[in-house]
Scaffold this active site. Structure first.
Site, PDB file in Angstrom:
ATOM      1  N   GLY A 112       1.140  -1.311  -0.082  1.00  0.00           N
ATOM      2  CA  GLY A 112      -0.002  -0.063   0.180  1.00  0.00           C
ATOM      3  C   GLY A 112       0.948   1.399   0.213  1.00  0.00           C
ATOM      4  N   GLN A 146       2.868   9.912   1.485  1.00  0.00           N
ATOM      5  CA  GLN A 146       4.138   9.221   1.583  1.00  0.00           C
ATOM      6  C   GLN A 146       5.211   9.704   0.496  1.00  0.00           C
ATOM      7  OE1 GLN A 146       1.903   5.355   2.131  1.00  0.00           O
ATOM      8  NE2 GLN A 146       3.940   4.997   3.262  1.00  0.00           N
ATOM      9  N   HIS A 173      -5.138   1.309   7.069  1.00  0.00           N
ATOM     10  CA  HIS A 173      -3.693   1.952   7.248  1.00  0.00           C
ATOM     11  C   HIS A 173      -3.575   3.142   6.198  1.00  0.00           C
ATOM     12  CE1 HIS A 173       0.844   1.176   8.033  1.00  0.00           C
ATOM     13  NE2 HIS A 173       0.629   2.007   6.644  1.00  0.00           N
ATOM     14  N   GLU A 174      -3.922   2.786   4.952  1.00  0.00           N
ATOM     15  CA  GLU A 174      -3.721   3.874   3.851  1.00  0.00           C
ATOM     16  C   GLU A 174      -4.696   4.975   4.270  1.00  0.00           C
ATOM     17  OE1 GLU A 174      -0.873   3.546   2.241  1.00  0.00           O
ATOM     18  OE2 GLU A 174      -0.787   1.575   2.964  1.00  0.00           O
ATOM     19  N   CYS A 221       5.330   0.013   7.670  1.00  0.00           N
ATOM     20  CA  CYS A 221       4.837   1.202   6.816  1.00  0.00           C
ATOM     21  C   CYS A 221       6.084   1.544   6.139  1.00  0.00           C
ATOM     22  CB  CYS A 221       4.574   2.349   7.746  1.00  0.00           C
ATOM     23  SG  CYS A 221       4.079   3.867   6.698  1.00  0.00           S
ATOM     24  N   LEU A 222       5.917   1.843   4.717  1.00  0.00           N
ATOM     25  CA  LEU A 222       7.242   2.210   3.940  1.00  0.00           C
ATOM     26  C   LEU A 222       7.873   3.572   4.454  1.00  0.00           C
ATOM     27  CD1 LEU A 222       5.730   1.336   0.331  1.00  0.00           C
ATOM     28  CD2 LEU A 222       7.206   0.052   1.891  1.00  0.00           C
ATOM     29  N   HIS A 267      -3.297   7.330   6.608  1.00  0.00           N
ATOM     30  CA  HIS A 267      -2.432   8.139   6.104  1.00  0.00           C
ATOM     31  C   HIS A 267      -2.799   9.649   5.594  1.00  0.00           C
ATOM     32  CE1 HIS A 267       1.688   6.094   6.076  1.00  0.00           C
ATOM     33  NE2 HIS A 267       1.416   5.278   5.872  1.00  0.00           N
TER      34      HIS A 267
END
Length: 186
Positions: free
Chosen positions: A64, A69, A153-154, A111-112, A157
């Site tokens: 994701g 991000q 989660h996304e 998480c990235l 963000h």
């Protein structure tokens, strides 16, 4: 891409020829800002960046990636739980959780934007998510398991929320200190 070719799969496939966008690392300020709703006049820019966003997500590798991000203050995100040979891309424009179960489920998240940091996060087990597609259609889907976790989660963000915000202050601070230490070593 022509309007007919504007499928999530087409943008995902175009990632093979696109340079990956750089992914911001916490504590970058953009990650804490709430995004603004995508308007029709934003769509050309979104279509332009989607292949590079998919490229960044796949290269990381991740499942994701939300607009903040990669430094964009717009309310959109992408997810793909599929393997390289069987992609399942979803582009969510202005997504929102419209219903959730009272039953909760805990799952390890990463998480990235917080590389190599993981923790168990408790979220609603099932959610109903509504979003617009790249072509403007309204989608609504009930999801559970890993896809429910990933979508929540996304969407977090897009509100300026990181997965560590769901943890105790002590646990969150431990993870953020460890991340800062790892980033200094690079």
């Amino acid at each position: 891409m022509t309007d007919a070719a504007m499928t999530d799969a087409a943008f995902s496939a175009a990632a093979a020829d696109a340079a990956p966008m750089p992914i911001l690392i916490a504590p970058h300020a953009v990650l804490r800002r709430k995004t603004r709703e995508v308007k029709p006049e934003d769509m050309a820019d979104i279509r332009r960046v989607l292949p590079s966003m998919f490229s960044a997500m796949y290269a990381a590798p991740g499942i994701g990636l939300a607009a903040p991000q990669v430094g964009l203050g717009l309310r959109f995100a992408l997810v793909d739980l599929g393997e390289e040979e069987a992609r399942e891309p979803i582009v969510m424009i202005n997504p929102e959780v419209v219903a959730e179960t009272e039953t909760l489920a805990a799952r390890e998240e990463g998480c990235l934007s917080l590389p190599n940091q993981y923790a168990e996060v408790t979220r609603p087990e099932k959610v109903r998510v509504q979003w617009r597609t790249v072509s403007g259609d309204v989608m609504e889907r009930e999801v559970d398991g890993l896809l429910a976790t990933c979508m929540q989660h996304e969407i977090d963000h897009l509100e300026g929320i990181l997965f560590v915000d769901h943890l105790s202050v002590l646990r969150r601070n431990m993870i953020l200190r460890r991340l800062a230490k790892e980033q200094k070593r690079k």
